[in-house]
Write an enzyme that holds these catalytic residues in place. Structure first.
Site, PDB file in Angstrom:
ATOM      1  N   HIS A  37       0.940  10.346  -5.147  1.00  7.26           N
ATOM      2  CA  HIS A  37       1.720  10.601  -3.943  1.00  7.26           C
ATOM      3  C   HIS A  37       1.536   9.455  -2.946  1.00  7.26           C
ATOM      4  O   HIS A  37       0.458   9.303  -2.357  1.00  7.26           O
ATOM      5  CB  HIS A  37       1.286  11.942  -3.335  1.00  7.26           C
ATOM      6  CG  HIS A  37       2.094  12.340  -2.160  1.00  7.26           C
ATOM      7  ND1 HIS A  37       1.586  13.082  -1.118  1.00  7.26           N
ATOM      8  CD2 HIS A  37       3.394  12.104  -1.827  1.00  7.26           C
ATOM      9  CE1 HIS A  37       2.517  13.270  -0.215  1.00  7.26           C
ATOM     10  NE2 HIS A  37       3.630  12.690  -0.615  1.00  7.26           N
ATOM     11  N   SER A  90       5.588  15.631  -3.243  1.00  5.73           N
ATOM     12  CA  SER A  90       4.721  15.917  -2.096  1.00  5.73           C
ATOM     13  C   SER A  90       4.150  17.315  -2.177  1.00  5.73           C
ATOM     14  O   SER A  90       3.252  17.649  -1.398  1.00  5.73           O
ATOM     15  CB  SER A  90       5.484  15.837  -0.779  1.00  5.73           C
ATOM     16  OG  SER A  90       6.671  15.165  -0.887  1.00  5.73           O
ATOM     17  N   ASN A 126      -0.340  16.818   3.190  1.00  2.00           N
ATOM     18  CA  ASN A 126       0.685  17.750   3.664  1.00  2.00           C
ATOM     19  C   ASN A 126       0.136  19.133   3.992  1.00  2.00           C
ATOM     20  O   ASN A 126       0.738  19.861   4.783  1.00  2.00           O
ATOM     21  CB  ASN A 126       1.836  17.841   2.666  1.00  2.00           C
ATOM     22  CG  ASN A 126       2.759  16.638   2.810  1.00  2.00           C
ATOM     23  OD1 ASN A 126       2.866  16.057   3.897  1.00  2.00           O
ATOM     24  ND2 ASN A 126       3.400  16.233   1.738  1.00  2.00           N
ATOM     25  N   GLU A 174      -2.397   9.497  -2.711  1.00  5.08           N
ATOM     26  CA  GLU A 174      -3.093  10.728  -3.078  1.00  5.08           C
ATOM     27  C   GLU A 174      -2.946  10.876  -4.587  1.00  5.08           C
ATOM     28  O   GLU A 174      -1.812  10.931  -5.088  1.00  5.08           O
ATOM     29  CB  GLU A 174      -2.381  11.921  -2.425  1.00  5.08           C
ATOM     30  CG  GLU A 174      -3.110  12.550  -1.308  1.00  5.08           C
ATOM     31  CD  GLU A 174      -2.329  13.714  -0.706  1.00  5.08           C
ATOM     32  OE1 GLU A 174      -2.971  14.579  -0.134  1.00  5.08           O
ATOM     33  OE2 GLU A 174      -1.090  13.762  -0.761  1.00  5.08           O
TER      34      GLU A 174
HETATM   35  N1  CAA Z   1       5.761  -5.124   4.111  1.00  7.91           N
HETATM   36  C1  CAA Z   1       4.443  -5.288   4.366  1.00  7.91           C
HETATM   37  N2  CAA Z   1       3.895  -5.067   5.599  1.00  7.91           N
HETATM   38  C2  CAA Z   1       4.719  -4.715   6.595  1.00  7.91           C
HETATM   39  C3  CAA Z   1       6.101  -4.548   6.387  1.00  7.91           C
HETATM   40  C4  CAA Z   1       6.619  -4.762   5.082  1.00  7.91           C
HETATM   41  N3  CAA Z   1       7.899  -4.604   4.804  1.00  7.91           N
HETATM   42  N4  CAA Z   1       6.667  -4.170   7.547  1.00  7.91           N
HETATM   43  C5  CAA Z   1       5.688  -4.094   8.441  1.00  7.91           C
HETATM   44  N5  CAA Z   1       4.501  -4.429   7.874  1.00  7.91           N
HETATM   45  C6  CAA Z   1       3.171  -4.419   8.525  1.00  7.91           C
HETATM   46  C7  CAA Z   1       3.147  -5.236   9.794  1.00  7.91           C
HETATM   47  O1  CAA Z   1       2.811  -6.572   9.535  1.00  7.91           O
HETATM   48  C8  CAA Z   1       2.068  -4.532  10.603  1.00  7.91           C
HETATM   49  O2  CAA Z   1       0.800  -4.907  10.098  1.00  7.91           O
HETATM   50  P1  CAA Z   1      -0.462  -5.150  11.087  1.00  7.91           P
HETATM   51  O3  CAA Z   1      -0.803  -3.767  11.606  1.00  7.91           O
HETATM   52  O4  CAA Z   1      -1.511  -5.728  10.184  1.00  7.91           O
HETATM   53  O5  CAA Z   1       0.041  -6.071  12.145  1.00  7.91           O
HETATM   54  C9  CAA Z   1       2.262  -3.061  10.228  1.00  7.91           C
HETATM   55  O6  CAA Z   1       2.904  -3.088   8.945  1.00  7.91           O
HETATM   56  C10 CAA Z   1       3.134  -2.312  11.240  1.00  7.91           C
HETATM   57  O7  CAA Z   1       4.421  -2.921  11.260  1.00  7.91           O
HETATM   58  P2  CAA Z   1       5.411  -3.027  12.515  1.00  7.91           P
HETATM   59  O8  CAA Z   1       4.681  -3.714  13.608  1.00  7.91           O
HETATM   60  O9  CAA Z   1       6.677  -3.634  12.080  1.00  7.91           O
HETATM   61  O10 CAA Z   1       5.784  -1.565  12.842  1.00  7.91           O
HETATM   62  P3  CAA Z   1       5.181  -0.529  13.845  1.00  7.91           P
HETATM   63  O11 CAA Z   1       3.949  -1.041  14.474  1.00  7.91           O
HETATM   64  O12 CAA Z   1       6.335  -0.106  14.664  1.00  7.91           O
HETATM   65  O13 CAA Z   1       4.759   0.643  12.825  1.00  7.91           O
HETATM   66  C11 CAA Z   1       4.959   2.323  11.183  1.00  7.91           C
HETATM   67  C12 CAA Z   1       5.673   1.257  11.991  1.00  7.91           C
HETATM   68  C13 CAA Z   1       4.020   1.662  10.166  1.00  7.91           C
HETATM   69  C14 CAA Z   1       6.006   3.132  10.451  1.00  7.91           C
HETATM   70  C15 CAA Z   1       4.094   3.189  12.167  1.00  7.91           C
HETATM   71  O14 CAA Z   1       4.903   3.704  13.172  1.00  7.91           O
HETATM   72  C16 CAA Z   1       3.403   4.330  11.472  1.00  7.91           C
HETATM   73  O15 CAA Z   1       2.358   4.160  10.843  1.00  7.91           O
HETATM   74  N6  CAA Z   1       4.001   5.533  11.581  1.00  7.91           N
HETATM   75  C17 CAA Z   1       3.500   6.719  10.915  1.00  7.91           C
HETATM   76  C18 CAA Z   1       3.975   6.709   9.508  1.00  7.91           C
HETATM   77  C19 CAA Z   1       3.475   7.894   8.740  1.00  7.91           C
HETATM   78  O16 CAA Z   1       2.789   8.777   9.223  1.00  7.91           O
HETATM   79  N7  CAA Z   1       3.851   7.917   7.443  1.00  7.91           N
HETATM   80  C20 CAA Z   1       3.505   9.000   6.554  1.00  7.91           C
HETATM   81  C21 CAA Z   1       4.583  10.032   6.578  1.00  7.91           C
HETATM   82  S1  CAA Z   1       4.190  11.401   5.533  1.00  7.91           S
HETATM   83  C22 CAA Z   1       4.707  10.907   4.010  1.00  7.91           C
HETATM   84  O17 CAA Z   1       5.231   9.856   3.789  1.00  7.91           O
HETATM   85  C23 CAA Z   1       4.455  11.811   2.868  1.00  7.91           C
HETATM   86  C24 CAA Z   1       5.093  13.113   2.787  1.00  7.91           C
HETATM   87  O18 CAA Z   1       4.958  13.716   1.721  1.00  7.91           O
HETATM   88  C25 CAA Z   1       5.867  13.728   3.852  1.00  7.91           C
END
Ligand code: CAA
Length: 283
Positions: A140, A119, A190, A152
């Site tokens: 990334h 990251s 980030n 990324e």
């Molecule tokens: N496989 C495929 N698709 C899946 C899945 C899986 N295992 N689990 C869930 N999904 C899909 C669902 O079908 C749903 O799709 P639709 O929008 O088309 O309906 C979507 O993913 C959301 O799923 P959920 O309804 O189960 O979950 P949610 O609505 O509670 O969302 C979340 C969960 C996706 C984590 C959401 O809260 C979110 O986007 N949070 C922010 C996450 C984020 O910002 N991540 C980046 C962090 S930074 C990083 O990673 C990098 C770094 O270097 C720090």
């Protein structure tokens, strides 16, 4: 060149997600972890996620079977010697990453491309210990990898255009959207996300509002899927602290300086959702 076989180093939160997505897309995918225990944990995370994909209507039982057929697991780095692409998703530690790439450089054929899921760390520095600095880049992914649509691509000054295009084609084949960043700490996401998360901790620390209200502010006020404090727990307080430190060391800009509260929580082991306790507690 065409990528057919992928090696993933590390089967933690990120490595298991990347492995799942590669195998689901149809690539033969071999995953390496340092112990049988870590491998088992990673494998069960992949199974759980595939089951969730079926439950959500995002995959069929047949696709799950195909993905599992494409996956294999090992504790030996030597078993990655025939892959076309390595994606390293091991711990965020430069010395560990260099060790992995140096060893793989001696094992893999000359055409193998090396990618790191780092990251914030320098890709050129990782490549400097290999004899293939024109074949290393950053890839990334975002957590949860099967759900988040972004990759990324980190393009160091040393990479050959042909290798970069091959890697980009591969990223797109996973169904991801690719954005391209320079090899500079934090890349694009980030660079913007870390100061935001640190500011949210500062807001808790200085008593601006409760963590719940800060989260509600950003979910309901700005339409973010998670508020910053929940997101910190989700990403991991230790991971966020580590990225912030790496960026601070490079830029010496106080925007990236970790607030004392974050450091204290990391020292206490309150690293977020993965350990059941961060700013919030989890079952
Ligand atoms: N496989 C495929 N698709 C899946 C899945 C899986 N295992 N689990 C869930 N999904 C899909 C669902 O079908 C749903 O799709 P639709 O929008 O088309 O309906 C979507 O993913 C959301 O799923 P959920 O309804 O189960 O979950 P949610 O609505 O509670 O969302 C979340 C969960 C996706 C984590 C959401 O809260 C979110 O986007 N949070 C922010 C996450 C984020 O910002 N991540 C980046 C962090 S930074 C990083 O990673 C990098 C770094 O270097 C720090």
């Amino acid at each position: 060149m065409e990528i057919k076989k992928v090696g993933i180093v590390g089967c933690g939160l990120m490595g298991s997600g990347v492995a799942e997505v590669c195998a689901k897309t149809g690539y033969k995918t071999i995953v390496r972890e340092i112990s049988e225990e870590a491998l088992k944990k990673g494998e069960s995370r992949i199974l759980k996620s595939l089951d969730k994909a079926i439950e959500k209507g995002k995959a069929t039982a047949e696709q799950k079977k195909q993905a599992l057929d494409n996956l294999s697991f090992t504790t030996k780095l030597e078993d990655l010697k025939e892959v076309d692409l390595v994606i390293e998703a091991a711990v965020e530690n430069m010395e560990e990453k260099k060790k992995v790439f140096k060893t793989l450089d001696g094992l893999c054929p000359p055409h193998t491309i090396f990618a790191s899921n780092t990251s914030s760390l320098s890709i050129v520095e990782m490549g400097s210990v290999t004899k293939r600095i024109s074949k290393i880049l950053g890839m990334h992914f975002f957590n949860p990898v099967p759900v988040m649509k972004l990759v990324e691509l980190v393009k160091p000054i040393t990479i050959s255009e042909e290798v970069f295009e091959t890697a980009k084609k591969f990223a797109l084949s996973l169904g991801k959207t690719a954005i391209i960043a320079k090899d500079t700490p934090g890349f694009i996401v980030n660079l913007l996300l870390i100061p935001y998360l640190l500011d949210a901790v500062r807001a808790v620390e200085s008593g601006v509002a409760t963590k719940e209200d800060i989260d509600t502010g950003m979910t309901m006020g700005c339409g973010h899927p998670m508020g910053p404090i929940t997101l910190l727990d989700f990403v991991g307080l230790d991971t966020t602290y580590f990225i912030a430190e790496a960026m601070y060391q490079e830029f010496k800009d106080t925007r990236y300086a970790a607030p004392p509260l974050l450091k204290t929580m990391v020292l206490a082991g309150y690293n977020g959702r993965k350990v059941g306790r961060g700013f919030y507690t989890y079952q």
